[in-house]
Write a protein that holds these residues in place. Structure first.
Motif, PDB file in Angstrom:
ATOM      1  N   PHE A 280     -16.907  26.965  24.651  1.00 40.30           N
ATOM      2  CA  PHE A 280     -17.626  28.238  24.528  1.00 40.30           C
ATOM      3  C   PHE A 280     -18.619  28.307  23.373  1.00 40.30           C
ATOM      4  O   PHE A 280     -19.419  29.235  23.298  1.00 40.30           O
ATOM      5  CB  PHE A 280     -16.620  29.389  24.410  1.00 40.30           C
ATOM      6  N   ASP A 281     -18.564  27.372  22.442  1.00 39.70           N
ATOM      7  CA  ASP A 281     -19.499  27.399  21.315  1.00 39.70           C
ATOM      8  C   ASP A 281     -20.941  27.422  21.802  1.00 39.70           C
ATOM      9  O   ASP A 281     -21.300  26.685  22.721  1.00 39.70           O
ATOM     10  CB  ASP A 281     -19.300  26.152  20.446  1.00 39.70           C
ATOM     11  N   GLY A 282     -21.793  28.273  21.202  1.00 40.87           N
ATOM     12  CA  GLY A 282     -23.200  28.258  21.555  1.00 40.87           C
ATOM     13  C   GLY A 282     -23.868  29.607  21.400  1.00 40.87           C
ATOM     14  O   GLY A 282     -23.273  30.587  20.945  1.00 40.87           O
ATOM     15  N   THR A 283     -25.133  29.638  21.789  1.00 41.87           N
ATOM     16  CA  THR A 283     -25.955  30.853  21.740  1.00 41.87           C
ATOM     17  C   THR A 283     -26.123  31.389  23.158  1.00 41.87           C
ATOM     18  O   THR A 283     -26.335  30.618  24.101  1.00 41.87           O
ATOM     19  CB  THR A 283     -27.331  30.546  21.121  1.00 41.87           C
ATOM     20  N   TYR A 284     -26.054  32.728  23.291  1.00 43.56           N
ATOM     21  CA  TYR A 284     -26.047  33.345  24.617  1.00 43.56           C
ATOM     22  C   TYR A 284     -26.926  34.598  24.624  1.00 43.56           C
ATOM     23  O   TYR A 284     -27.151  35.237  23.589  1.00 43.56           O
ATOM     24  CB  TYR A 284     -24.627  33.777  25.000  1.00 43.56           C
ATOM     25  N   GLN A 301     -24.082  34.882  19.389  1.00 41.33           N
ATOM     26  CA  GLN A 301     -23.527  33.542  19.243  1.00 41.33           C
ATOM     27  C   GLN A 301     -22.011  33.615  19.374  1.00 41.33           C
ATOM     28  O   GLN A 301     -21.382  34.581  18.914  1.00 41.33           O
ATOM     29  CB  GLN A 301     -23.887  32.926  17.884  1.00 41.33           C
ATOM     30  N   TRP A 372     -16.166  31.793  33.595  1.00 39.29           N
ATOM     31  CA  TRP A 372     -17.213  30.811  33.898  1.00 39.29           C
ATOM     32  C   TRP A 372     -17.649  30.876  35.362  1.00 39.29           C
ATOM     33  O   TRP A 372     -16.846  31.100  36.276  1.00 39.29           O
ATOM     34  CB  TRP A 372     -16.653  29.427  33.568  1.00 39.29           C
ATOM     35  N   TYR A 381     -21.157  33.260  31.994  1.00 37.74           N
ATOM     36  CA  TYR A 381     -19.826  33.863  31.973  1.00 37.74           C
ATOM     37  C   TYR A 381     -19.925  35.290  32.487  1.00 37.74           C
ATOM     38  O   TYR A 381     -20.715  36.097  31.984  1.00 37.74           O
ATOM     39  CB  TYR A 381     -19.238  33.798  30.565  1.00 37.74           C
ATOM     40  N   THR A 438     -25.096  34.517  29.304  1.00 38.86           N
ATOM     41  CA  THR A 438     -25.780  33.304  29.766  1.00 38.86           C
ATOM     42  C   THR A 438     -26.085  32.397  28.576  1.00 38.86           C
ATOM     43  O   THR A 438     -26.729  32.828  27.605  1.00 38.86           O
ATOM     44  CB  THR A 438     -27.099  33.665  30.467  1.00 38.86           C
ATOM     45  N   LYS A 439     -25.653  31.150  28.672  1.00 41.88           N
ATOM     46  CA  LYS A 439     -25.839  30.224  27.569  1.00 41.88           C
ATOM     47  C   LYS A 439     -27.299  29.786  27.500  1.00 41.88           C
ATOM     48  O   LYS A 439     -27.880  29.361  28.495  1.00 41.88           O
ATOM     49  CB  LYS A 439     -24.923  29.003  27.727  1.00 41.88           C
ATOM     50  N   ASP A 441     -28.279  27.924  24.478  1.00 36.59           N
ATOM     51  CA  ASP A 441     -28.296  26.774  23.567  1.00 36.59           C
ATOM     52  C   ASP A 441     -26.870  26.286  23.346  1.00 36.59           C
ATOM     53  O   ASP A 441     -25.993  27.057  23.006  1.00 36.59           O
ATOM     54  CB  ASP A 441     -28.934  27.187  22.239  1.00 36.59           C
TER      55      ASP A 441
END
Length: 441
Positions: A280-284, A301, A372, A381, A438-439, A441
């Motif tokens: 799940f790590d990331g920018t959304y 994030q 997901w 997600y 929505t991811k 990055d």
């Protein structure tokens, strides 16, 4: 006539007294020792049993009101004065004194602080009563094969099973089982009876139901073992009681560990959109709807806390983050009601909004799952309610509390208008109708 009645009454009292004395004498003959002597003997026998386990005991230690937070595997080993303890929940090994007392039966008390045994009972700033756990236990029964205790504070039943192997290796296998048993539901048959099961791996609860007769329904808490799971009580609506399962990760099958039900096997299922904690790590971009059906987005994030159980959602406000729980059974993140901070005696809470943005709940169990879309290249997600008490969570909002009580809607709105620094980005106090995460990055 009155004199005759008086002497008849005296005679009756004398006879009754003699009879009562005779009963006491008979009672002494039956029991022999006094009640205090019998309690002392029971306490001595229980202590001998506790000390008698060569490798110590596996303690199925249940926490929460009515075991609502499930059971944890502890290892406890007793000598004449001290107890050494370790558990699946910590790498610490600690030794402290224990005491045997009586209170209508033998009582085991861990009366000096032990980092392991008091871990769940120790209060904190977030949990002033700890996690509703015990360190004093009424011993209900004690044999070399099984000790049954009852927490004096919670009333939860605690079980001690003699350990047959090395303690550290046992706990390593418990943790491996906890990580590999990723099953949210199961189906099996006993004779002509179909049994469906659901498993909450985070709160360590299981529910069993006969789909053809929903009145046949039972729930229980469970503890992970080195081979599977063990219940805090038997499930009795089947022809023969069920008390636990062994788990085979290769086949996702759960096999009943009870001798009388050795042929009962449940096929376990994992959701097809299950995701591991690390994913799940990331920018959304968080997309949400407004009352006029317009769609707005805000950049956030998801930052791992590297604990296997929580994330932080940053970007909604510079002064605070939103905690996201990792739901292991669903492989999803979950946003629940939570406290964000305090200013001048007013607590700011994140509360759940329903799917019409008209009803709010601050029940701590209510929440919104982010699940997901099963697209590895373009992960999105999508929201689902966790359906706590049938509340349909679809968004979340800010609410003000004073002295532990929620302000009225107007009071809360006025407070936030005067404290705009607590608003989410885009100067809003609510994220209505969450559409997607929505991811980017």
């Amino acid at each position: 006539m009155k004199t005759k009645n008086f002497f008849s009454m005296i005679l009756l009292l004398v006879v009754s007294a003699v009879a009562f004395t005779s009963c006491l004498k008979d009672d002494d003959e039956v029991f022999g020792d006094s009640s205090s002597a019998r309690l002392q003997a029971a306490m001595k026998q229980a202590k001998a049993v506790l000390r008698g386990a060569e490798n110590g005991w596996v303690m199925d230690y249940y926490i929460g009101e009515e075991s609502s937070s499930g059971g944890y595997a502890f290892i406890v080993k007793f000598d004449s004065l001290t107890c050494t303890a370790m558990s699946e929940a910590t790498d610490t090994v600690d030794t402290s004194y224990y005491k045997m007392t009586t209170d209508n039966g033998p009582v085991l008390t861990f009366d000096t602080y032990n980092q392991v045994l008091h871990q769940f009972a120790t209060p904190s700033s977030d949990e002033y009563e700890g996690q509703h756990a015990d360190f004093e236990f009424l011993i209900m029964s004690a044999t070399p094969e099984l000790v049954v205790m009852k927490g004096k504070r919670t009333g939860n039943l605690i079980y001690l099973h003699p350990l047959q192997r090395d303690a550290k290796a046992y706990l390593e296998d418990v943790n491996a089982m906890r990580d590999s048993l990723i099953v949210s539901s199961g189906v099996g048959t006993i004779g002509d009876m179909t049994i469906n099961a659901t498993f909450d791996l985070d709160s360590r609860q299981a529910e069993f139901v006969n789909p053809n007769d929903t009145s046949m329904h039972e729930s229980c808490a469970f503890t992970f073992t080195d081979t599977g799971i063990r219940f805090n009580k038997t499930v009795d609506f089947a022809p023969k009681p069920i008390s636990g399962f062994a788990f085979d990760a290769a086949t996702n099958k759960l096999t009943c560990t009870d001798v009388d039900n050795a042929d009962f096997v449940m096929q376990g299922y994992t959701p097809s959109n299950w995701r591991p904690y690390e994913a799940f790590d990331g920018t959304y971009d968080l997309a949400f709807g407004k009352s006029d059906n317009a769609i707005e987005t805000i950049r956030v994030q998801l930052v791992s806390n590297n604990d296997g159980s929580t994330y932080r959602m940053t970007g909604l406000n510079d002064n605070y983050d939103i905690e996201c729980l990792y739901n292991r059974g669903r492989g999803a993140l979950e946003i629940r009601t939570q406290t964000l901070g305090e200013v001048s005696g007013v607590e700011v809470h994140l509360c759940m909004l329903d799917n019409k943005s008209s009803t709010v709940t601050w029940a701590p169990e209510a929440g919104l799952l982010l699940c997901w879309n099963e697209d590895e290249e373009n992960p999105v997600y999508l929201p689902e309610t966790n359906s706590y008490e049938d509340f349909i969570s679809a968004g979340f909002c800010l609410w003000a509390f004073r002295d532990g009580s929620a302000m009225t809607g107007e009071q809360s709105s006025d407070w936030f208008q005067a404290h705009e620094s607590w608003y989410f980005g885009l100067m809003t106090s609510a994220i209505d109708m969450v559409r997607s995460l929505t991811k980017v990055d």
